[in-house]
Write an enzyme that holds these catalytic residues in place. Structure first.
Site, short mmCIF file in Angstrom:
data_model
loop_
_atom_site.label_atom_id
_atom_site.label_comp_id
_atom_site.label_asym_id
_atom_site.label_seq_id
_atom_site.Cartn_x
_atom_site.Cartn_y
_atom_site.Cartn_z
N GLY A 1 -8.92 40.57 20.26
CA GLY A 1 -9.19 39.86 19.18
C GLY A 1 -10.36 40.15 18.14
N SER B 1 -13.21 38.83 17.64
CA SER B 1 -14.35 38.85 18.05
C SER B 1 -14.80 39.10 19.54
CB SER B 1 -15.00 37.34 18.12
OG SER B 1 -14.57 36.74 16.71
N ARG B 2 -13.64 39.12 20.43
CA ARG B 2 -13.92 39.50 21.85
C ARG B 2 -12.56 40.32 22.15
NH1 ARG B 2 -15.40 34.20 24.95
NH2 ARG B 2 -13.65 33.40 23.43
N ASP C 1 -0.99 38.29 17.72
CA ASP C 1 -1.50 37.28 18.76
C ASP C 1 -0.94 36.00 18.32
OD1 ASP C 1 -2.55 37.45 16.15
OD2 ASP C 1 -4.71 36.43 16.66
N ARG C 2 -0.81 35.73 17.32
CA ARG C 2 0.19 34.69 16.76
C ARG C 2 1.51 34.54 17.34
NH1 ARG C 2 -0.03 33.32 10.74
NH2 ARG C 2 0.97 31.24 11.47
N ASP D 1 -4.14 27.74 17.23
CA ASP D 1 -5.06 28.50 17.86
C ASP D 1 -6.48 28.69 17.17
OD1 ASP D 1 -6.43 30.85 18.88
OD2 ASP D 1 -4.65 32.06 18.89
N THR E 1 -30.17 18.31 6.35
CA THR E 1 -29.22 19.37 6.02
C THR E 1 -28.33 19.81 7.05
OG1 THR E 1 -30.71 20.08 4.49
CG2 THR E 1 -29.05 21.64 5.18
#
Length: 274
Positions: free
Chosen positions: A13, A15-16, A108-109, A128, A194
């Site tokens: 992926g 990120s990982r 992946d999708r 997802d 904020t």
């Protein structure tokens, strides 16, 4: 358990890295790791995935046989690291048995959608919640369509990085056992600081968007399944449960969709070879 029965699935992926160990068609375990360096990959290949820092339960792979590794990747730099591993199989869109898959659709999708069909039949909508938040709708034979937007974490990061004074206001996650039922995860809608204002703007807008897509899907395909997957699946499910529990109760949280899709592709490939 023979190494010939065992195989690994690797979903690369943004990120990982997402890993799964199978025995035949049975999923044994899953885990995540950061992206690996070329040295890390070389060591894993040389030790047949028994490097202690990788995953302890794989240390019984003592017969030296090459562990079959099926790879689905959206990050080409990470894919290249595995090119020299002779037991690696790279899954492509052409192997996913659905019509209408366009060339730039993420593997992946496509695999998560295929996994959803295997679990729930069709038509089915997959949400997802990863680095990108994607909607992918399919029936048993074809892609119906979908949408992509920045994922939850990416929205917070982008706002922080693109502004001079705004913090990263992503609320801390609760333990997984509590996330799905914890309304305290939600910030006040009308914030007085904020950090809460950022969280309110992102979370409530994202939840409203999810509701709009799911309701539109159900108008077209009443009572059809909607599956929620990806790294932020539990957090989003908690937000939906707190804000619109009736809709959330009809969703299915399924973390392993891409691995079910990879299993399906592998099974069809083995049938064709046999």
């Amino acid at each position: 358990m023979s190494c010939f029965d065992r195989w690994l699935a690797l979903s690369i992926g943004n990120s990982r890295l997402h890993w799964a160990q199978f025995s035949g068609n049975d999923l044994q375990q899953t885990w995540d790791t950061p992206h690996l360096s070329a040295t890390d990959v070389q060591q894993l290949i040389a030790t047949q995935f028994t490097k202690s820092a990788f995953h302890p339960s794989l240390h019984d792979n003592a017969d030296g046989a090459h562990m079959p590794l099926w790879i689905a990747s959206v990050v080409s730099q990470q894919s290249l690291l595995w090119q020299k591993y002779d037991a690696a199989t790279f899954i492509t869109l052409e192997q996913v048995p659905l019509a209408g898959l366009y060339p730039t659709l993420g593997i992946d999708r496509a695999l998560a959608a295929l996994g959803a069909i295997a679990l729930m039949h069709s038509p089915v909508l997959v949400i997802d919640a990863g680095t990108a938040l994607t909607f992918t709708s399919v029936d048993s034979a074809r892609l119906i369509g979908g949408a992509i937007l920045p994922g939850l974490g990416l929205q917070f990061q982008t706002l922080q990085q693109a502004t001079a004074a705004l913090p990263n206001a992503l609320p801390a996650a609760l333990p997984a056992s509590e996330e799905r039922v914890a309304p305290q995860l939600l910030p006040p809608r009308w914030a007085l600081n904020t950090t809460d204002a950022i969280a309110s703007g992102i979370i409530y807008t994202l939840v409203a968007g999810l509701q709009a897509f799911v309701n539109d899907w159900w108008q077209q395909f009443p009572a059809s399944p909607v599956l929620l997957t990806g790294g932020d699946r539990d957090r989003l499910y908690a937000y939906l449960t707190a804000t619109m529990p009736a809709m959330a109760s009809k969703l299915t949280v399924e973390p392993q969709l891409i691995f079910w899709g990879m299993r399906s592709v592998r099974g069809e490939s083995l049938k064709a070879e046999g």
